[in-house]
Each structure stands twice: as C-alpha cells, then as structure tokens.
Scaffold this motif. Sequence first.
Motif, mmCIF file in Angstrom:
data_model
loop_
_atom_site.group_PDB
_atom_site.id
_atom_site.type_symbol
_atom_site.label_atom_id
_atom_site.label_comp_id
_atom_site.label_asym_id
_atom_site.label_seq_id
_atom_site.Cartn_x
_atom_site.Cartn_y
_atom_site.Cartn_z
ATOM 1 N N LEU A 230 3.581 2.285 -2.156
ATOM 2 C CA LEU A 230 4.698 3.024 -2.761
ATOM 3 C C LEU A 230 4.969 4.340 -2.031
ATOM 4 C CD1 LEU A 230 3.868 2.442 -6.544
ATOM 5 C CD2 LEU A 230 5.531 1.224 -5.117
ATOM 6 N N THR A 231 4.337 4.535 -0.886
ATOM 7 C CA THR A 231 4.496 5.759 -0.109
ATOM 8 C C THR A 231 5.573 5.575 0.950
ATOM 9 O OG1 THR A 231 2.159 6.299 -0.407
ATOM 10 C CG2 THR A 231 3.312 7.416 1.383
ATOM 11 N N TYR A 232 6.455 6.567 1.069
ATOM 12 C CA TYR A 232 7.479 6.571 2.114
ATOM 13 C C TYR A 232 6.897 7.282 3.321
ATOM 14 C CZ TYR A 232 12.036 7.125 4.363
ATOM 15 O OH TYR A 232 13.092 7.084 5.251
ATOM 16 N N LEU A 233 6.477 6.501 4.313
ATOM 17 C CA LEU A 233 5.680 7.003 5.422
ATOM 18 C C LEU A 233 6.315 8.165 6.184
ATOM 19 C CD1 LEU A 233 3.076 6.616 7.107
ATOM 20 C CD2 LEU A 233 4.367 5.000 8.526
ATOM 21 N N PRO A 234 7.624 8.154 6.453
ATOM 22 C CA PRO A 234 8.174 9.246 7.271
ATOM 23 C C PRO A 234 8.003 10.628 6.657
ATOM 24 C CG PRO A 234 9.702 7.402 7.226
ATOM 25 C CD PRO A 234 8.630 7.105 6.215
ATOM 26 N N THR A 235 7.974 10.731 5.331
ATOM 27 C CA THR A 235 7.919 12.051 4.693
ATOM 28 C C THR A 235 6.655 12.292 3.880
ATOM 29 O OG1 THR A 235 9.016 11.311 2.650
ATOM 30 C CG2 THR A 235 10.437 12.019 4.481
ATOM 31 N N GLY A 236 5.929 11.232 3.499
ATOM 32 C CA GLY A 236 4.781 11.389 2.612
ATOM 33 C C GLY A 236 5.145 11.342 1.149
ATOM 34 N N GLY A 237 6.432 11.192 0.818
ATOM 35 C CA GLY A 237 6.836 11.070 -0.578
ATOM 36 C C GLY A 237 6.313 9.791 -1.199
ATOM 37 N N TRP A 285 1.542 14.524 1.483
ATOM 38 C CA TRP A 285 2.331 14.781 0.285
ATOM 39 C C TRP A 285 2.585 16.274 0.124
ATOM 40 C CZ3 TRP A 285 1.462 17.496 -4.300
ATOM 41 C CH2 TRP A 285 2.451 17.323 -5.272
ATOM 42 N N ARG A 286 1.612 17.120 0.417
ATOM 43 C CA ARG A 286 1.838 18.555 0.316
ATOM 44 C C ARG A 286 2.976 18.994 1.232
ATOM 45 N NH1 ARG A 286 -2.464 22.927 2.382
ATOM 46 N NH2 ARG A 286 -1.638 22.131 4.358
ATOM 47 N N GLU A 287 3.018 18.453 2.441
ATOM 48 C CA GLU A 287 4.094 18.811 3.355
ATOM 49 C C GLU A 287 5.443 18.333 2.820
ATOM 50 O OE1 GLU A 287 3.536 20.889 5.936
ATOM 51 O OE2 GLU A 287 1.578 20.886 4.938
ATOM 52 N N TRP A 288 5.466 17.123 2.222
ATOM 53 C CA TRP A 288 6.700 16.654 1.587
ATOM 54 C C TRP A 288 7.132 17.625 0.492
ATOM 55 C CZ3 TRP A 288 7.493 15.597 -3.570
ATOM 56 C CH2 TRP A 288 8.752 15.045 -3.882
ATOM 57 N N LEU A 289 6.191 18.063 -0.323
ATOM 58 C CA LEU A 289 6.505 18.974 -1.416
ATOM 59 C C LEU A 289 7.091 20.281 -0.892
ATOM 60 C CD1 LEU A 289 6.292 19.805 -4.435
ATOM 61 C CD2 LEU A 289 4.031 20.704 -3.895
ATOM 62 N N LEU A 290 6.491 20.847 0.132
ATOM 63 C CA LEU A 290 6.978 22.114 0.662
ATOM 64 C C LEU A 290 8.404 21.984 1.182
ATOM 65 C CD1 LEU A 290 3.800 23.354 2.568
ATOM 66 C CD2 LEU A 290 4.642 24.135 0.342
ATOM 67 N N ARG A 291 8.698 20.858 1.812
ATOM 68 C CA ARG A 291 10.063 20.653 2.306
ATOM 69 C C ARG A 291 11.041 20.435 1.159
ATOM 70 N NH1 ARG A 291 7.118 17.372 5.937
ATOM 71 N NH2 ARG A 291 7.730 15.525 4.751
ATOM 72 N N ALA A 292 10.621 19.648 0.156
ATOM 73 C CA ALA A 292 11.514 19.356 -0.965
ATOM 74 C C ALA A 292 11.849 20.617 -1.748
ATOM 75 C CB ALA A 292 10.874 18.309 -1.882
ATOM 76 N N VAL A 293 10.838 21.443 -1.989
ATOM 77 C CA VAL A 293 11.047 22.668 -2.764
ATOM 78 C C VAL A 293 11.893 23.657 -1.978
ATOM 79 C CG1 VAL A 293 9.870 24.662 -3.758
ATOM 80 C CG2 VAL A 293 8.960 22.364 -4.113
ATOM 81 N N GLY A 294 11.713 23.679 -0.662
ATOM 82 C CA GLY A 294 12.491 24.588 0.172
ATOM 83 C C GLY A 294 12.258 26.034 -0.201
ATOM 84 N N GLN A 301 12.327 20.906 -9.355
ATOM 85 C CA GLN A 301 12.899 19.754 -10.046
ATOM 86 C C GLN A 301 11.795 18.817 -10.508
ATOM 87 O OE1 GLN A 301 17.323 19.214 -8.038
ATOM 88 N NE2 GLN A 301 15.890 17.513 -8.044
ATOM 89 N N VAL A 302 12.153 17.967 -11.443
ATOM 90 C CA VAL A 302 11.222 16.962 -11.948
ATOM 91 C C VAL A 302 11.015 15.861 -10.913
ATOM 92 C CG1 VAL A 302 10.859 15.242 -13.747
ATOM 93 C CG2 VAL A 302 11.882 17.457 -14.316
ATOM 94 N N LEU A 303 12.088 15.485 -10.235
ATOM 95 C CA LEU A 303 12.011 14.414 -9.249
ATOM 96 C C LEU A 303 12.964 14.689 -8.108
ATOM 97 C CD1 LEU A 303 14.146 11.363 -10.221
ATOM 98 C CD2 LEU A 303 13.820 13.171 -11.890
ATOM 99 N N TYR A 304 12.656 14.046 -6.968
ATOM 100 C CA TYR A 304 13.437 14.190 -5.752
ATOM 101 C C TYR A 304 13.564 12.820 -5.098
ATOM 102 C CZ TYR A 304 12.235 19.198 -6.105
ATOM 103 O OH TYR A 304 12.067 20.495 -6.533
ATOM 104 N N GLY A 305 14.460 12.729 -4.127
ATOM 105 C CA GLY A 305 14.528 11.531 -3.312
ATOM 106 C C GLY A 305 13.349 11.461 -2.366
ATOM 107 N N VAL A 306 13.181 10.318 -1.689
ATOM 108 C CA VAL A 306 11.998 10.118 -0.854
ATOM 109 C C VAL A 306 11.956 11.072 0.338
ATOM 110 C CG1 VAL A 306 11.631 7.726 -1.522
ATOM 111 C CG2 VAL A 306 13.126 8.244 0.426
ATOM 112 N N ALA A 307 13.107 11.610 0.727
ATOM 113 C CA ALA A 307 13.134 12.599 1.808
ATOM 114 C C ALA A 307 13.340 14.008 1.263
ATOM 115 C CB ALA A 307 14.228 12.259 2.816
#
Length: 592
Positions: A230-237, A285-294, A301-307
């Motif tokens: 269930l992991t999106y490999l390019p981003t870690g989401g 996943w931490r790197e995905w989180l940092l990018r998503a939060v910006g 947010q509660v949820l984000y897209g895979v990127a």
Amino acid sequence: MTLPLEDYAMLSDLHTAALVGRNGSIDWLCLPRFDSGACFAALLGDERNDCWQIAPEGGGLATRRRYRTDTLVLEQEWDTAEGTVRVVDLMPPSRGRHDVVRIVEGVSGRVRMHSELRLRFDYGRSAPWVQRVDRQTIGVAGPDSVALSTPAETYGRDMATHADLEMGPGDRVPFVLTWFPSHQQPPRPAEADRVLELTERYWRMWAARCSYHGRYRDAVIRSLLTLKGLTYLPTGGIVAAPTTSLPEDLGGERNWDYRFCWLRDAAITLDALVRCGYVAEAAAWREWLLRAVGGTPDELQVLYGVAGERRLPESELPWLPGYANSAPVRIGNAAATQRQLDVYGEVLGALALAREHGIRVRDEAWRKQKLMLEALEGSWQQPDEGIWEVRGDPRHFTHSKVLAWVAVDRMIRTVEQRGDDEAPLERWRRLRGDIHAQVCAKAWDADVGAFTQSYGDPRLDAAVLQIPIVDFLPPDDPRVVATVEAIRDGLDGGRLIHRYATEETDRAHGVDGVRGDEGAFLACSFWLVQALARIGQRAEAGERFEHLLSLRNDVGLLAEEYDVRAGRQVGNFPQAFSHVPLVTAALELDGG
C-alpha cells in the motif's frame, strides 16, 4: 456475479494495486497510481464495467490459491474434469513501468482456458480504440494507453479482446499488460519469466528484513507485505486501502474513497513497520510528511494525496451501481477538510518512535514538529470531528484529547532524551498536565463507569481503548480496567466489537451524520486484544486474537470491518487500519 471480498487477493507494484478474484478476474485496477481512474472497475459494477478474466472455459472458482512464500505473487489452480491448470499473477515493483503479468501453466491433463480483456478507462466511462501494432494489442483513450503482449492468438469480440488456449502439462503462456501515456510509444514487452524471478526476489528480500520472530510470524509477515504493497514508492506515502466505495453496510451509503494518505493510518503503519525493523520506510514516510505539510504545519490536514496533494474534492459516479448495489460510488474524500486533533498525536508519536529506532533527527523536521505542537497548543480545547470523521456536529471527543496529550508527551520525551535549549519545556509540561486533568475530569462518566465517547455524553467508543495503549494512564488504574471491560461488553459484536453504537449515532442525533449500520470494526477488535493484555487478561486477549486471525481470508487479507450476521468482510479492502493493529497486537501478546 458479485464475489465476497474474501475471494479477492491483492497485487501491487508499489505505485498502485489490483484485486484478483478467485474466479481469475482482475476486477479492480487504477493506473498508474492508486488514486488514478480505474481501468478495471467491475468490483463496483459487473463484468460490463471492465475486468480481465483468465479461467477455464467453464468458469468457476479456483480450487486453491496462495501467495508464493513471503511475496505478493499469487498462484491460483483449478481442478477440472479435464485436468489441472494454474494462473500465476504479479505486478513487478515499478521502476518507471506499470505491468500486470499473468502466466498460464498446464499442470495435468488438457484444459481449455479463456482470456477476456475488457478495458474501460476513467472508472468504466471511456472505451479505448483498440488496434494491433507490432504483435501487440494497443488500447487508447484520452491520456491512457495499454499494450497487451502474448504469444497466444487474440481476437476482438463484443468490445473485448479474447484468447483461447488448450493447456497441457508443462505448457506456459504469458500475458503482459503494460500501461503507458497515450502520447508515447509503447514500451518493449516485459519478459514474463524474468520479471517473475525479480519480483519474487524483491519481496522475499524485503520480508527477510523483519526483526519479529515470534509465534505469529506468518500472520505478521503477511500483514507487513500488505502494508508495503500500500506504499507509493516514489514519495513514501502510504494509502489507507487501494479501493473506493466498498460498503461498510451492504446496500447502504457508508461508502468512502480510501485511496489516499491519512496521516493517522500512515503514522500507525509507520509504527508497525519500525517495530519490526523497517526503519528505511519510516524515513521515507517522514520525508513525504515534510513535503506534504510544506510551510504550513499549523494547517495540518487529515489526509493528502499520494504525492502530497491537498485538494481532494469528493464527487459521485452515478454510472457505477456500486459493490453489491451499494450506492453511491464516491471518489475523493471530503474528510480532508475536517479538524481531527488526534492526528497530531499519531504523527508526533510515530516520529518520536522512529527517532528511538535510529532515524537521524533533522533540524528541519524538528522545527516543523515544534510548529505542529504550537498549532495544537492553540486548538486542543476546540471540538473536532474525531477519529471516525463524523459528518455531524463537532464534539469534544475523548480519543482526540488523549492523542493531543500524546503529542505533547512525546515531544517532551524527545527533549528530555536528546535536549533542545530552545524548547519551552516547562510550558509543554504544564500543557500536558492540563490536557490530562481535563480528560480525567470531563471524559470519565461515573454513572457509566467508564471513559466515554465525548465530554458529557454517556455513549461508549472503542477508540478510548487507546488510553492504556498510549500510556495515558497505567493499565492497573481502576478506571482503565472498568473502561476496557465496559467497551468489551457494551460494544459486543460476537467476539468482535463495534467502534460505537451506530443506532445511537445516526443522522438524527447529529453525531455520525450517515444513515445505515456497519460491521464490527476490526481495528477496534485488535485494540481490545492489546488493552486486555495490558490489564492482565492475557488468556482472553489470546483467544480473541486467534479468532481475529481466523477471519482473514485464505491468503491472509482483512477488510476494514466484519459483518457478523452475514459472516463476511465489509468495507475497503485490504485495509491498512486492520493489518497494522494485527501486527501491534501480535507484538503485545509476545511481549514485544
């Protein structure tokens, strides 16, 4: 024919996932991402809504099936009057390609097989233009294109691509379906046997990294493989599930799109992975989180897209009747705009655990965590929609407040262990004490004899089982013991438990906001196992855990819920929020 969810298995290429039925039909696949439009959507309709079936001419369900050991490579075998035949299905972990590989193998006798590929892009709306190009069958519609490569002779009929085979012992016929952008040339066909070998090796090497070797290892490994899938490999989401709109109530409207990255689900997935030795996944996943939060950690947010996409508008697809006629079919999720205070605790708690397991502390990450806590400091006293994403009035949910306490507590622990002269440690300690005192004063209901769903409300909520699990109170506290037992007895669902009483939280009460019943919530039932073990009732915890394991399908997968009356799984499938607590409950029972 609508198959029960138990009859499906999942394939994944770490960009998207497919569901393969025991009848040999791929009934769900979105390409090229988990949240892309489906090219096979029969799961939410019927065979006219697109699927790809390879099975004996007479049809029927496979006699047996299994994942090859420690992989997501699926084998299904049919015993027929003429002999036995096998279909091997896989999706090679993607490195820029998106392939579905199906290999038909003759085992004994001579069996007539039939392949029917019925493509419709955009959730069944767009029929492709199909033509033969350089020994491949190419289907194009809008931005999407697929190429089917096989040595079998194919032909078109009734808007589908067919092939007829007669399989004897040792015969092998591969089919490779490859997605590519329609403005590009089709890639060279993958070599089926080569990618099969590489795919098996990939998954087995990944499974071998698991540090858990307890008595439930087989179940844990299968759940971990599912979570990795269930992991999106390019981003870690990490998506909550690969599906949308599989109903919590058959025939009802509790149908949601779960193909996104819930911070809560992803954080608890990270927790399970870290505890089993998968630190690299936690770092990704931490790197995905940092990018998503910006630059706006105060607007978590509660949820984000895979990127990391923030806008996920919810809409309905009226042309799809829904699984078992459970309408509406929804894409997108309006919960993205909700306030759910518990996500701060889930995220900050998971990051603290990751640090404890060796992830290097980055200054940027730590600054954002402090900003998250600052945002929580100013909002924790507000009502929210809670872990169950109620679509009625916000409330002061007990679980939300407890997880707010977790957020502060884990940040304090980090400073105490690693130091930070600029952290307002005393202020955080006062904040932690204030939240704890408020929960103990306002969430405890002496008449009920338990911590309840929300302040001033006598209803029970299984999410409150987190109190001993997150160390909010010690497990031998009489209030904790009373609460665990009250939830066990008051939300009983036949050796499982419900998350709350839906008949008390329907639209009329303004709490849940959605009509219909639902099954027993599997995550809550696993939480009960953990909570019972914590309060010393380990024999009952073990019995309940074994029962939960028996509810998995034959290849070890779980949906979100279980309908005890119908005796079947319901909700999106497979569900990270079910497989994660399976792992953590196993660790609890084994003293991990």
